[in-house]
Design a protein around this motif. Structure first.
Motif, PDB file in Angstrom:
ATOM      1  N   LYS A  22       0.610  -1.072  -0.134  1.00 43.42           N
ATOM      2  CA  LYS A  22      -0.011  -0.061   0.008  1.00 43.42           C
ATOM      3  C   LYS A  22       0.897   1.344   0.089  1.00 43.42           C
ATOM      4  N   THR A  23       0.434   2.338  -0.720  1.00 44.70           N
ATOM      5  CA  THR A  23       1.199   3.445  -0.767  1.00 44.70           C
ATOM      6  C   THR A  23       0.639   4.365   0.437  1.00 44.70           C
ATOM      7  N   PRO A  24       1.823   4.861   1.114  1.00 46.91           N
ATOM      8  CA  PRO A  24       1.487   5.564   2.377  1.00 46.91           C
ATOM      9  C   PRO A  24       0.883   6.899   1.952  1.00 46.91           C
ATOM     10  N   ALA A  25       0.418   7.601   2.900  1.00 47.27           N
ATOM     11  CA  ALA A  25       0.104   9.224   2.915  1.00 47.27           C
ATOM     12  C   ALA A  25       1.316   9.850   2.472  1.00 47.27           C
ATOM     13  N   LEU A  26       2.546   9.681   3.104  1.00 45.43           N
ATOM     14  CA  LEU A  26       3.858   9.921   2.732  1.00 45.43           C
ATOM     15  C   LEU A  26       4.732   8.990   3.247  1.00 45.43           C
ATOM     16  N   SER A  27       5.798   8.673   2.395  1.00 43.13           N
ATOM     17  CA  SER A  27       6.730   7.711   2.578  1.00 43.13           C
ATOM     18  C   SER A  27       7.713   8.501   3.500  1.00 43.13           C
ATOM     19  N   LEU A  28       7.567   8.398   4.716  1.00 47.24           N
ATOM     20  CA  LEU A  28       8.641   8.858   5.631  1.00 47.24           C
ATOM     21  C   LEU A  28      10.090   8.567   5.269  1.00 47.24           C
ATOM     22  N   PRO A  29      10.409   7.274   5.123  1.00 44.63           N
ATOM     23  CA  PRO A  29      11.932   6.704   4.756  1.00 44.63           C
ATOM     24  C   PRO A  29      12.399   7.755   3.554  1.00 44.63           C
ATOM     25  N   ALA A  30      11.606   7.612   2.625  1.00 44.68           N
ATOM     26  CA  ALA A  30      11.914   8.412   1.422  1.00 44.68           C
ATOM     27  C   ALA A  30      12.001   9.912   1.616  1.00 44.68           C
ATOM     28  N   PHE A  31      11.248  10.420   2.392  1.00 47.61           N
ATOM     29  CA  PHE A  31      11.289  12.013   2.611  1.00 47.61           C
ATOM     30  C   PHE A  31      12.556  12.098   3.640  1.00 47.61           C
ATOM     31  N   GLY A  32      12.926  11.152   4.290  1.00 55.68           N
ATOM     32  CA  GLY A  32      14.040  11.373   5.339  1.00 55.68           C
ATOM     33  C   GLY A  32      15.235  11.462   4.268  1.00 55.68           C
ATOM     34  N   LEU A  33      15.206  10.434   3.456  1.00 52.27           N
ATOM     35  CA  LEU A  33      16.372  10.536   2.315  1.00 52.27           C
ATOM     36  C   LEU A  33      16.354  11.710   1.661  1.00 52.27           C
ATOM     37  N   PHE A  34      15.448  12.413   1.076  1.00 54.35           N
ATOM     38  CA  PHE A  34      15.321  13.409   0.500  1.00 54.35           C
ATOM     39  C   PHE A  34      15.957  14.781   1.555  1.00 54.35           C
ATOM     40  N   LEU A  35      15.527  14.830   2.674  1.00 57.67           N
ATOM     41  CA  LEU A  35      16.043  15.914   3.605  1.00 57.67           C
ATOM     42  C   LEU A  35      17.636  15.574   3.684  1.00 57.67           C
ATOM     43  N   LEU A  36      18.006  14.254   4.022  1.00 59.22           N
ATOM     44  CA  LEU A  36      19.320  14.066   4.142  1.00 59.22           C
ATOM     45  C   LEU A  36      20.322  14.565   3.038  1.00 59.22           C
ATOM     46  N   GLY A  37      19.563  14.236   1.670  1.00 57.77           N
ATOM     47  CA  GLY A  37      20.376  14.622   0.451  1.00 57.77           C
ATOM     48  C   GLY A  37      20.496  15.888   0.496  1.00 57.77           C
ATOM     49  N   LEU A  38      19.532  17.013   0.624  1.00 56.36           N
ATOM     50  CA  LEU A  38      19.811  18.176   0.611  1.00 56.36           C
ATOM     51  C   LEU A  38      20.667  18.621   1.630  1.00 56.36           C
ATOM     52  N   ALA A  39      20.546  18.088   2.877  1.00 60.38           N
ATOM     53  CA  ALA A  39      21.431  18.398   3.754  1.00 60.38           C
ATOM     54  C   ALA A  39      23.082  18.291   3.622  1.00 60.38           C
ATOM     55  N   LEU A  68      21.270  10.112  -2.974  1.00 61.53           N
ATOM     56  CA  LEU A  68      20.238   9.981  -1.773  1.00 61.53           C
ATOM     57  C   LEU A  68      18.893  10.479  -2.420  1.00 61.53           C
ATOM     58  N   LEU A  69      18.848  11.631  -3.268  1.00 61.94           N
ATOM     59  CA  LEU A  69      17.719  12.030  -3.689  1.00 61.94           C
ATOM     60  C   LEU A  69      16.878  11.146  -4.670  1.00 61.94           C
ATOM     61  N   PHE A  70      17.706  10.212  -5.528  1.00 58.50           N
ATOM     62  CA  PHE A  70      17.075   9.422  -6.473  1.00 58.50           C
ATOM     63  C   PHE A  70      15.991   8.494  -5.900  1.00 58.50           C
ATOM     64  N   THR A  71      16.177   8.171  -4.691  1.00 61.15           N
ATOM     65  CA  THR A  71      15.012   7.060  -4.110  1.00 61.15           C
ATOM     66  C   THR A  71      13.673   7.785  -4.210  1.00 61.15           C
ATOM     67  N   ILE A  72      13.715   9.107  -3.733  1.00 62.59           N
ATOM     68  CA  ILE A  72      12.388   9.683  -3.743  1.00 62.59           C
ATOM     69  C   ILE A  72      11.916  10.093  -5.157  1.00 62.59           C
ATOM     70  N   MET A  73      12.750  10.140  -6.012  1.00 59.21           N
ATOM     71  CA  MET A  73      12.441  10.457  -7.523  1.00 59.21           C
ATOM     72  C   MET A  73      11.909   9.130  -8.032  1.00 59.21           C
ATOM     73  N   HIS A  74      12.451   8.021  -7.882  1.00 60.16           N
ATOM     74  CA  HIS A  74      12.351   6.777  -8.040  1.00 60.16           C
ATOM     75  C   HIS A  74      10.727   6.278  -7.642  1.00 60.16           C
ATOM     76  N   GLU A  75      10.613   6.426  -6.359  1.00 57.11           N
ATOM     77  CA  GLU A  75       9.437   6.159  -5.770  1.00 57.11           C
ATOM     78  C   GLU A  75       8.068   6.916  -6.343  1.00 57.11           C
ATOM     79  N   ALA A  76       8.280   8.191  -6.523  1.00 53.65           N
ATOM     80  CA  ALA A  76       7.379   8.888  -7.337  1.00 53.65           C
ATOM     81  C   ALA A  76       6.947   8.582  -8.678  1.00 53.65           C
ATOM     82  N   MET A  77       8.211   7.997  -9.320  1.00 52.62           N
ATOM     83  CA  MET A  77       7.789   7.545 -10.667  1.00 52.62           C
ATOM     84  C   MET A  77       6.703   6.551 -10.540  1.00 52.62           C
ATOM     85  N   HIS A  78       6.656   5.610  -9.592  1.00 49.12           N
ATOM     86  CA  HIS A  78       6.024   4.549  -9.436  1.00 49.12           C
ATOM     87  C   HIS A  78       4.650   4.743  -8.646  1.00 49.12           C
TER      88      HIS A  78
END
Length: 299
Positions: A22-39, A68-78
């Motif tokens: 099931k797709t979550p309301a927001l994937s917190l692990p992916a969002f965490g990688l997003f923030l880490l990548g920006l940091a 690290l940002l690729f995961t959130i992009m990849h998850e969003a593609m799917h």
């Protein structure tokens, strides 16, 4: 509480499987990688601009941040990042803008779906990453986005007609931003803190997300979907963070909408069913699958 009441709280295997997909309301692990990548990127840029790190060091650091940002992009593609389509695509577009700014998100999604549809076949654009003289592979890995664009222009069909306008607009904006920054004297910073890091990140993505999980790339999904992608068993405590769960890449190909952090759980839940199909298994630090003679013979 009776045993019957207690049991009612436990989902069946099929219900649990549906929960894992099931797709979550927001994937917190992916969002965490997003923030880490920006940091990581912000830290690398700051260190370089304040002369606390050489520019080449910031290039590598920022490349890891973009990876690290690729995961959130990849998850969003799917559409596995968020059940809200606006949130899902916003973060996907933003991440792709940083990594591959000269193309709209739709082209990245089209190319990646071609890979899923034609895995290891002639129409799989990722074959560009697999096949070539060994000394050309790093160059291919670092610039596979250009080949994706070429494939889209060649094979995009109706999608090309639909998104050609957005591609031209994206290219125009990209050209204006780059020209402006160079004109105002930020060319060196642009090169070392952003453009070269995108090449580092793409090379990492090509190696970790594409090359290693599919090597040697000579069995197509049409021939055997269980051996066109692999499971890399062992040393999960080390390899799972490094691969961002793509060490269990076969699960992604079988259930592409499942959130990445559930791949190993799905493997264990579906083990008996999957094992019956003799899925391609790699050792922790191996390259060629150990249980697929046809792959070894053709590699």
């Amino acid at each position: 509480m009776s045993n019957k009441e207690t049991t009612s709280y436990l989902p069946s295997k099929e219900e649990y499987f549906l929960e894992l997909k099931k797709t979550p309301a927001l994937s917190l692990p992916a969002f965490g990688l997003f923030l880490l990548g920006l940091a990581v990127m912000a830290g690398g840029s700051y260190m370089a601009l304040s002369d606390k790190m050489p520019l080449w060091g910031a290039t590598l650091t920022n490349g890891v941040g973009l990876y690290l940002l690729f995961t959130i992009m990849h998850e969003a593609m799917h559409r596995a990042l968020s059940s809200n389509n606006f949130v899902n695509d916003f973060f996907g577009r933003f991440s792709m803008m940083l990594m591959i700014p000269a193309a709209p998100f739709e082209i990245g999604r089209w190319a990646h779906f071609q890979h899923h549809r034609f895995t290891s076949g002639e129409k799989d654009p990722d074959q560009f990453i697999h096949h070539g003289q060994w000394w050309t592979l790093p160059l291919r890995w670092a610039n596979f986005d250009l080949y994706y664009l070429y494939c889209f222009m060649r094979d995009g069909g109706k999608q090309k007609e639909r998104h050609s306008k957005s591609l031209l607009i994206t290219l125009a904006i990209f050209a204006v931003v780059i020209t402006t920054l160079i004109y105002f004297g930020f060319g060196m910073e642009l090169l070392f803190l952003w453009f070269l890091p995108t090449r580092v990140a793409l090379a990492m993505v090509a190696l970790i997300f594409v090359f290693l999980p599919h090597y040697p790339g000579n069995i197509t999904a049409e021939e055997n979907e269980y051996q066109a992608s692999t499971i890399r068993r062992g040393w999960e405590w080390l390899l799972t963070p490094f691969f961002v769960y793509q060490n269990y890449h076969l699960i992604h190909h079988l259930y592409p909408t499942a959130p990445f952090y559930n791949y190993i759980k799905i493997w264990h839940l579906k083990y008996d069913e999957l094992a019956a199909y003799n899925p391609a298994i790699q050792k922790p630090f191996g390259l060629t699958p150990v249980n697929c003679e046809s792959r070894t013979a053709n590699s």
